[in-house]
Design an enzyme around this catalytic site. Structure first.
Site, PDB file in Angstrom:
ATOM      1  CG  ASP A   1      -1.137  -8.080  -1.528  1.00 43.10           C
ATOM      2  OD1 ASP A   1       0.126  -8.828  -2.161  1.00 43.10           O
ATOM      3  OD2 ASP A   1      -1.085  -7.267  -2.203  1.00 43.10           O
TER       4      ASP A   1
ATOM      5  CG  ASP B   1       7.622  -2.019   1.306  1.00 37.04           C
ATOM      6  OD1 ASP B   1       7.819  -2.152   0.259  1.00 37.04           O
ATOM      7  OD2 ASP B   1       6.734  -2.048   1.791  1.00 37.04           O
TER       8      ASP B   1
HETATM    9  O1  LIG Z   1       1.530  -5.169  -0.881  1.00 33.07           O
HETATM   10  C1  LIG Z   1       0.582  -4.350  -0.399  1.00 33.07           C
HETATM   11  O2  LIG Z   1      -0.001  -3.223  -1.757  1.00 33.07           O
HETATM   12  C2  LIG Z   1       1.052  -3.419   0.826  1.00 33.07           C
HETATM   13  C3  LIG Z   1       0.267  -2.232   0.813  1.00 33.07           C
HETATM   14  C4  LIG Z   1       0.398  -1.113   2.004  1.00 33.07           C
HETATM   15  C5  LIG Z   1       1.028  -1.905   2.944  1.00 33.07           C
HETATM   16  C6  LIG Z   1       2.103  -3.051   3.208  1.00 33.07           C
HETATM   17  C7  LIG Z   1       1.973  -3.906   1.967  1.00 33.07           C
HETATM   18  N1  LIG Z   1       2.241  -5.207   1.699  1.00 33.07           N
HETATM   19  C8  LIG Z   1       3.317  -5.514   2.378  1.00 33.07           C
HETATM   20  O3  LIG Z   1       4.042  -5.448   3.542  1.00 33.07           O
HETATM   21  C9  LIG Z   1       4.449  -5.642   4.817  1.00 33.07           C
HETATM   22  C10 LIG Z   1       5.032  -5.173   5.441  1.00 33.07           C
HETATM   23  O4  LIG Z   1       3.820  -4.328   6.259  1.00 33.07           O
HETATM   24  P1  LIG Z   1       4.768  -4.689   7.950  1.00 33.07           P
HETATM   25  O5  LIG Z   1       4.920  -2.868   7.101  1.00 33.07           O
HETATM   26  O6  LIG Z   1       5.699  -4.850   7.691  1.00 33.07           O
HETATM   27  O7  LIG Z   1       3.725  -4.118   8.429  1.00 33.07           O
HETATM   28  C11 LIG Z   1       5.613  -5.381   3.217  1.00 33.07           C
HETATM   29  O8  LIG Z   1       6.427  -6.717   3.022  1.00 33.07           O
HETATM   30  C12 LIG Z   1       4.708  -4.428   2.403  1.00 33.07           C
HETATM   31  O9  LIG Z   1       5.948  -4.743   0.529  1.00 33.07           O
END
Ligand SMILES: O=C(O)c1ccccc1N[C@@H]1O[C@H](COP(=O)(O)O)[C@@H](O)[C@H]1O
Length: 241
Positions: free
Chosen positions: A12, A131
């Protein structure tokens, strides 16, 4: 479908660094150095996949697009890419990195017509990240509620979504073990493969997730446990082989 659990070590990226968050909270970062070094280390240890997240793009605090592209281009293994992929331009840039697939999060909650369109266009290069806190979906850096897990899952199934990455937000980065009941419940509601995310702390956790392969769990994302050396990736791959 394979009967062996796939493992996806996570990188990440926030502000150019490989980080781990606690429950996805912005500001809870622990830094683990260069993203490319981490990714290459997981590849050398035998990973077949990398789960690569642009956290700035997910939080709306900028992006690490050039770095994410460099990491993806430098690896020989498959990359699952996510964070901030919400429209044609960001999707095109993500797919152009050569990643194997992308995860859509916020877009699946806020722009369902666009998501249905790109699922139809790109098939299994599109996965949706579900999520959740309880059964409430979270978007926009996990700060906004986005509907009911099972309602959205049914809609995405009907639209042909190929795969789901299911994260229990309250387990993520906490080393408190995966939410096995959530994974069972999602597998019972869909015939699509599920990638488990959040909470893995031990080889026993990975073996427990592996017992769900017959129910539809295909893979598991491993983050903090690897960075904090609870076990090595080699040990993890051996544990699920
Ligand atoms: O992975 C994380 O820790 C995380 C924390 C906060 C937000 C998103 C996170 N991860 C991943 O990001 C994508 C979502 O991004 P978007 O909403 O499409 O811009 C998703 O895969 C989360 O698991």
């Amino acid at each position: 479908m394979s009967n062996r659990l796939e493992l996806l070590p996570a990188v990440d990226v926030r502000d150019g660094q490989a980080v781990r968050l606690v429950k996805g909270a912005s500001g809870s970062e622990t830094s683990f150095g260069e993203p490319l070094a981490a990714a290459l280390a997981w590849q050398s240890a035998g990973a077949e996949w990398l789960h690569l997240v642009d956290l700035d793009a997910a939080f709306g605090t900028g992006d690490n697009r050039a770095l994410v592209r460099e990491v993806t281009e430098r690896l020989d293994i498959k990359v699952e890419l996510s964070g901030g992929i919400r429209d044609d331009a960001t999707l095109a840039a993500a797919l152009a990195t050569g990643c194997r697939r992308v995860n859509l999060g916020t877009a699946a909650l806020e722009t369902p017509e666009w998501v249905a369109k790109v699922i139809a266009e790109h098939g299994d290069r599109i996965a949706v990240g579900l999520d959740v806190v309880g059964t409430t979906l979270k978007g926009r850096g996990w700060t906004k509620d986005g509907g009911d897990l099972f309602e959205v899952l049914a809609r995405l199934d009907a639209e042909g979504c190929a795969r789901y990455v299911v994260t229990d937000v309250n387990r993520d980065g906490t080393l408190t073990g995966p939410n096995l009941q959530l994974l069972r419940d999602v597998c019972a509601a869909t015939d699509r493969p599920v990638v488990a995310s959040g909470g893995v702390s031990s080889l026993a956790d990975l073996r427990a997730i592996a017992t769900l392969v017959p129910e539809g769990v295909e893979g598991a994302i491993v983050g903090k446990a690897l960075y904090e050396q609870k076990f090595t990736l080699e040990e993890a791959l051996e544990a699920v082989s």
